[in-house]
Write an enzyme that holds these catalytic residues in place. Structure first.
Site, short mmCIF file in Angstrom:
data_model
loop_
_atom_site.label_atom_id
_atom_site.label_comp_id
_atom_site.label_asym_id
_atom_site.label_seq_id
_atom_site.Cartn_x
_atom_site.Cartn_y
_atom_site.Cartn_z
N LYS A 199 0.83 -1.21 0.00
CA LYS A 199 0.00 0.00 0.00
C LYS A 199 0.86 1.26 0.00
O LYS A 199 0.56 2.24 -0.69
CB LYS A 199 -0.93 -0.01 1.22
CG LYS A 199 -2.11 0.92 1.09
CD LYS A 199 -3.23 0.52 2.03
CE LYS A 199 -4.50 1.28 1.69
NZ LYS A 199 -5.63 0.86 2.53
N LYS A 218 -21.57 -0.33 -3.47
CA LYS A 218 -20.60 -0.26 -4.56
C LYS A 218 -21.21 -0.86 -5.82
O LYS A 218 -22.22 -1.57 -5.76
CB LYS A 218 -19.33 -1.03 -4.18
CG LYS A 218 -18.50 -0.36 -3.10
CD LYS A 218 -17.18 -1.10 -2.91
CE LYS A 218 -16.29 -0.40 -1.90
NZ LYS A 218 -14.98 -1.10 -1.75
N GLU A 253 -10.01 0.95 11.72
CA GLU A 253 -11.12 0.85 10.77
C GLU A 253 -12.13 -0.15 11.31
O GLU A 253 -11.77 -1.24 11.77
CB GLU A 253 -10.64 0.39 9.40
CG GLU A 253 -11.79 0.29 8.40
CD GLU A 253 -11.40 -0.40 7.09
OE1 GLU A 253 -11.62 0.19 6.04
OE2 GLU A 253 -10.88 -1.53 7.16
#
Length: 211
Positions: free
Chosen positions: A68, A127, A154
């Site tokens: 990432k 989504k 998260e």
């Protein structure tokens, strides 16, 4: 000290720092999980049922973190991790009904030591592939022997039906040595709609029974 010895010392320092940072994230997950379990107990008294079906925790792997950072053209440093990545520590909260998702998230965000950072509501606005879930990014203090640190976590909240679809969708879509076609994509979207209908029907039945 030669270059090899110097590189080894630097690596050891970075490794020790990374392990320590991951421990802090793990502690933050424990704090959030405890808060959610307390809320679950309280709501079970009020509604004679537990809104939380299960809680899963996960810590991003070293490989995933490095990937990432690389994709964002960021250096592999502890400060880069803390300042730029919000999903190192994660909890997945599986609820019984959609109403429980919002009830729990609202109650959690009202707590004094929970700082709200970001919300993405994929339940109200799924989504394109049909994925539904409520994503929260929060910051929480952890109290160590000699300091207090603020860590980001998260939290994904979803129903049993949402989680079932997401789990199976991941298995099917990323199955090795298998071509994922446009027709398969359409089938999965249709299944997502069915899971949403299931949530709606079960919620209506719950309300009817409560009356």
């Amino acid at each position: 000290m030669n270059k090899q010895e110097n590189d080894l010392n630097v690596f050891k320092q970075k490794t020790a720092g990374f392990v320590t940072l991951m421990t802090y994230y793990r502690c933050a997950m424990m704090e959030i999980e405890t808060k959610l379990n307390v809320l679950n107990e309280e709501f079970s008294l009020a509604f004679e049922r537990n809104p939380i079906n299960s809680i899963q925790t996960r810590l991003k792997s070293l490989e995933s973190i490095m990937g990432k950072l690389s994709r964002r053209s960021l250096p592999f440093t502890l400060s880069a991790i803390e300042e730029n990545l919000n999903d190192i520590a994660g909890l997945r909260v599986i609820c019984s009904f959609p109403e429980d998702v919002y009830m729990l998230s609202e109650a959690l965000l009202k707590q004094d030591d929970v700082e709200f950072i970001e919300m993405k509501d994929y339940i109200k606005k799924p989504k394109e592939n049909g994925y539904r879930s409520l994503h929260l990014i929060v910051a929480i203090p952890i109290f160590l022997a000699k300091e207090k640190r603020i860590m980001r976590v998260e939290i994904q909240l979803r129903t049993i039906a949402m989680d079932c679809w997401a789990t199976l969708e991941h298995q099917l879509r990323y199955k090795k040595n298998n071509e994922f076609t446009e027709d398969m994509e359409k089938e999965l979207i249709e299944c997502a709609k069915l899971s949403a209908e299931l949530d709606e029907k079960m919620d209506k039945l719950r309300k009817k029974i409560n009356k």
